[in-house]
Design an enzyme around this catalytic site. Structure first.
Site, PDB file in Angstrom:
ATOM      1  N   HIS A   1       0.452  -1.587  -0.101  1.00  0.00           N
ATOM      2  CA  HIS A   1      -0.410   0.590  -0.033  1.00  0.00           C
ATOM      3  C   HIS A   1       0.644   1.070   0.287  1.00  0.00           C
ATOM      4  O   HIS A   1       0.742   2.289  -0.215  1.00  0.00           O
ATOM      5  CB  HIS A   1      -0.746   0.103   0.955  1.00  0.00           C
TER       6      HIS A   1
ATOM      7  N   GLU B   1       2.151   1.995  -2.766  1.00  0.00           N
ATOM      8  CA  GLU B   1       1.048   2.652  -4.141  1.00  0.00           C
ATOM      9  C   GLU B   1       1.332   3.632  -4.364  1.00  0.00           C
ATOM     10  O   GLU B   1       1.227   5.171  -4.874  1.00  0.00           O
ATOM     11  CB  GLU B   1      -0.424   1.828  -3.572  1.00  0.00           C
ATOM     12  N   HIS B   2       1.133   4.381  -3.183  1.00  0.00           N
ATOM     13  CA  HIS B   2       1.287   6.727  -2.794  1.00  0.00           C
ATOM     14  C   HIS B   2       2.170   6.822  -3.352  1.00  0.00           C
ATOM     15  O   HIS B   2       2.035   7.945  -4.434  1.00  0.00           O
ATOM     16  CB  HIS B   2       1.632   6.416  -1.414  1.00  0.00           C
TER      17      HIS B   2
ATOM     18  N   GLU C   1      -4.272   8.130   6.859  1.00  0.00           N
ATOM     19  CA  GLU C   1      -5.332   6.997   6.821  1.00  0.00           C
ATOM     20  C   GLU C   1      -5.942   6.059   7.510  1.00  0.00           C
ATOM     21  O   GLU C   1      -6.675   6.196   7.597  1.00  0.00           O
ATOM     22  CB  GLU C   1      -4.853   6.604   5.124  1.00  0.00           C
TER      23      GLU C   1
END
Lengths: 434, 426
Positions: free
Chosen positions: A69, A72-73, A144
């Site tokens: 994840h 991905e950022h 997040e």
């Protein structure tokens, strides 16, 4: 290099597949009359892939939670800043998501599609990580993670997974924890990137009213790698027992009414794609027969005030794990669980009703076809099924062909109280009226 | 782009909007009843939208309705309430698969019959709605009202508007309130329903692939309304100059603070200046290229999400973000700084172009969803606008920098709302 056309008469849709020498597969689905164009560049790499052998190495690599994840950022970062600006100039919406099994980069546009496509293909193939930009991202992802910590639906879902799985990484939050991501370095990110962002591990899916030849030639031209890697990535998943961890898992949050999830764990994993598809369809039909709005159980629980219209069900069937889940809000989740289990026991005695089966099957056919209204649905669902070895066009045919006997069999095997967990999120100040 | 016919009058206050397109797999029928957004009605309307799905004359419970819908290849039928400015909209929706995909003729006509029954022939016993149904749905509505705090992001957004518009009916929650719910009976609810079904302006939007003449006939044949004394619903007041900035804090046991800022824009949607306002808000917080995203998220790492959006009918601009509790002051001053810079024109031609493109993309994108298309045409209908998507896009294109700065001049901060953790020191 092969170009293949796949057609579905039931859906009145078609798709063109092209495989490049480097192993990248491109799927294009023309959608005449649609204003929107939609493209996904996806890699088969999700939060579950935390241990693996890099092709060419002998030893296994284990990485920290949340790294897929995080990566991905960071792919949105370019030496000259963020790639967002370039998409914005074109007016398109670019985004990405990471789940347990894949990472997907996507955009939707209504104009200048080919320029957008070039941007997408390029930025996913151009990692740019620095100590500074990795550090900066930790604050953003930290927020997040906090956001999800306050989300009771997310918590009730994840706690359910934690109660079901002893070792399988699906029990670990996709984004990791504030603590686990604090350790991530740019070297870790490059290592994961180089392993999993290989064309042979990726696909591109495109849908819209656009030109096939142009789509294929743009993607081909922009490939940074020309030929296929010799060895595959070896993914290491821990041994997972058939048993569950605990029957009930409960957490208190600042919510108004309790939320709950009842889950049944799959044990018949690693099936062929055809069997997996059949299992997926059968389970979804059973869930609706047993717990859908037209079921006796739904009706009586609703009338007694034990559930409300948030009560829903879903099935997740991945290659090496799977589970059914049903839940919503309830004043007494434990009573709902008792009733669910009693209902299953009763039906195991009497058998399922074939009329219900035929009717629910009709419903699923109609609903599945109607999903093809949405280009987003088509693209994201295609990718998810493709990574399980299933072509989504086969879904409606398999649905039409499924037989009552297969559904009966699946019902008897899957809905087992030994493999059932209850996850509850209860209000901080709430006495349950059990 | 789309074959949209002029609204057809099929009754004194009933308008039919036909949107014909062959690209969808389904046909959609949406029926909208327009009411004033007032305290006396809002709770009843919400409850109604939950009682009607419980039964009709021929399908006396929700299970029977569900079975019928499953027979129709998983047709969707439902009702809900919405607020569009200070209008309370009760909407009914029916979506069915188009005949050509299944071996079943006249699905649309069959669906329309059920839709009509759902609206015009609900299950009545002893002259009123069934008492059990009403009592059960009152309980469910209480759960929905108290349960809204489960979604902290939405809750904080709504609460900011409620505090901001305390003395205006726009502050009413679309699902109503618990006190008023207590006094509603199965009798009073039915009386209310009879009243609104006769006195509401009605719009029907049909989206799908059919013959226009046939569909007009089908709708007038199958959907029957008798109307008298139809209510007229005025325009909401939208001009306000706040005397001082309201600061509201609410505590909850949470991990992330929710910061919401409510602004009065004083720009009506009918005005040409409204397009400049849309561009303004988009440059400020419309997406990942916006000022707020770049400066508050990317530069300062203060948040994961931050946005700015316009409440069209009430002319508000709302900013929302999720932050660490201790960063409240910093976030507020960064947001104010960005607004200030916007008002002084520190944004580029590229920013304007990107914002315009992004708005145009989302306007165009609506044409690929039957639900959004129907809602778009209904919103146009209730704002008495006959602008097409194309003219809207042209108007967006025409906006220039001066107009954006001018739009900013009218914007005033009214309320800062912060949902935070419980303080230990009290």
């Amino acid at each position: 290099m092969t170009v293949k056309t796949i057609e579905s008469k039931s859906l009145k849709e078609k798709m063109i597949l092209k495989e490049l020498p480097n192993g990248l597969k491109i799927f294009f689905m023309p959608k005449e009359g649609y204003t929107k164009q939609y493209a996904i560049f996806a890699t088969r790499y999700g939060s579950n892939d935390s241990e693996f052998i890099i092709p060419g190495e002998n030893q296994a690599t284990k990485v920290t939670d949340g790294i897929a994840h995080f990566l991905e950022h960071k792919l949105f970062e370019e030496p000259e800043g963020s790639i967002f600006d370039k998409f914005s100039e074109l007016g398109s919406n670019v985004n990405a998501y990471t789940n347990f099994t894949s990472t997907c980069y996507l955009f939707s546009s209504t104009d200048r599609f080919y320029e957008n496509l070039e941007l997408l293909i390029n930025f996913v193939q151009s990692p740019y990580f620095t100590d500074e930009n990795v550090e900066k991202e930790k604050g953003i992802i930290g927020q997040e993670i906090r956001m999800y910590e306050d989300n009771p639906n997310w918590k009730v879902f994840f706690n359910g997974l934690k109660a079901m799985y002893h070792n399988y990484p699906v029990k670990i939050d996709i984004a990791g924890t504030v603590q686990s991501i604090s350790k991530i370095t740019k070297e870790d990110l490059y290592k994961c990137y180089n392993t999993f962002y290989d064309p042979s591990n990726m696909i591109v899916f495109i849908v819209g009213d656009i030109k096939q030849d142009k789509v294929f030639s743009i993607i081909e031209r922009l490939q940074k790698k020309e030929s296929k890697t010799e060895k595959d990535i070896e993914r290491i998943y821990p041994e997972e027992p058939d048993t569950i961890v605990q029957n009930i898992i409960e957490e208190k949050l600042d919510v108004a009414i309790p939320l709950f999830n009842i889950a049944f764990k799959d044990i018949d994993n690693n099936l062929s794609p055809k069997e997996l598809l059949q299992k997926d369809i059968a389970t979804k039909i059973i869930l609706d027969m047993l717990f859908g709005k037209s079921s006796d159980l739904y009706m009586s629980l609703y009338e007694e005030g034990l559930i409300n219209d948030t009560f829903e069900n879903e099935y997740t069937g991945e290659i090496d794990y799977g589970y059914s889940m049903l839940g919503g809000e309830s004043k007494s989740p434990k009573k709902v669980l008792e009733r669910v289990l009693a209902h299953i026991d009763k039906l195991k005695g009497t058998g399922l009703n074939e009329k219900d089966f035929e009717r629910i099957k009709k419903k699923h056919i109609g609903q599945h076809i109607s999903y093809y209204n949405s280009v987003e649905f088509i693209a994201t669902t295609f990718v998810a099924y493709y990574f399980k070895g299933i072509n989504i066009f086969d879904y409606v045919e398999a649905l039409k062909n499924i037989e009552f006997e297969a559904v009966q069999k699946r019902f008897r095997e899957h809905f087992n109280r030994e493999r059932c967990v209850l996850s509850i999120i209860s209000p901080k100040s709430f006495e349950q009226n059990e | 782009m789309l074959n949209r016919l002029k609204a057809i009058k099929i009754g004194e206050n009933i308008k039919l909007h036909i949107i014909k397109t062959d690209k969808f797999k389904t046909n959609l029928v949406s029926v909208y009843l327009k009411r004033p957004l007032i305290k006396e009605e809002v709770t009843k309307n919400a409850l109604l939208s939950m009682v009607l799905p419980r039964g009709t004359k021929n399908y006396t419970n929700s299970m029977a309705i569900s079975k019928k819908l499953e027979e129709l290849y998983g047709a969707f039928l439902g009702s809900d309430v919405a607020k569009k400015g200070e209008r309370n909209i009760i909407q009914f929706r029916m979506q069915l698969i188009n005949d050509q995909y299944v071996k079943d003729q006249n699905l649309l006509a069959k669906g329309m019959e059920i839709l009509n029954e759902y609206i015009n022939d609900p299950y009545i016993i002893n002259g009123f709605f069934k008492k059990d149904y009403v009592d059960q749905e009152k309980e469910n509505l209480i759960e929905r009202i108290v349960g809204r705090k489960n979604d902290k992001m939405k809750y904080a957004y709504d609460r900011c508007i409620e505090e901001m518009c305390k003395d205006e009916s726009f502050s009413l929650y679309q699902y109503g309130n618990i006190e008023d719910l207590k006094n509603i009976t199965n009798q009073s609810l039915y009386e209310h329903y009879k009243n609104i079904i006769h006195t509401s302006p009605i719009d029907i939007c049909v989206v799908g692939n059919f013959d226009e003449n046939e569909i007009e006939e089908l709708v007038s044949q199958k959907l029957k309304f008798k109307q008298e004394d139809v209510v007229s619903i005025g325009r909401e007041k939208i001009e306000y100059i706040p005397e001082s900035i309201k600061k509201i804090e609410e505590e909850m046991d949470i991990r992330q603070g929710k910061l919401n800022l409510g602004y009065r824009t004083n720009i009506p949607f009918e005005s040409k200046r409204y397009y400049a306002l849309l561009v303004y808000s988009n440059i400020l917080g419309g997406g990942p290229n916006s000022k707020l995203f770049k400066n508050v998220r990317e530069k300062e790492s203060l948040c994961y999400y931050i946005f700015s959006r316009i409440e069209k009918f009430k002319s508000l601009m709302m900013i929302g973000s999720g932050i660490e509790f201790s960063n409240y002051d910093k976030a507020v001053s960064l947001i104010e700084k960005e607004i200030n810079e916007m008002n002084h024109g520190s944004f580029s031609e590229e920013d304007i172009e990107s914002a315009k493109n992004s708005i145009i993309t989302s306007i165009r994108g609506m044409t690929d969803s039957p639900y959004m298309l129907a809602d778009f045409y209904y919103s146009q209908a209730i704002s008495d606008s006959d602008e097409t998507l194309e003219t809207m896009i042209e108007n967006i294109r025409k906006v220039n920098k001066e107009q954006i700065i001018e739009a900013g001049e009218n914007i005033c901060l009214d309320t800062i709302y912060f949902l935070r953790n419980k303080r230990e020191d009290r």
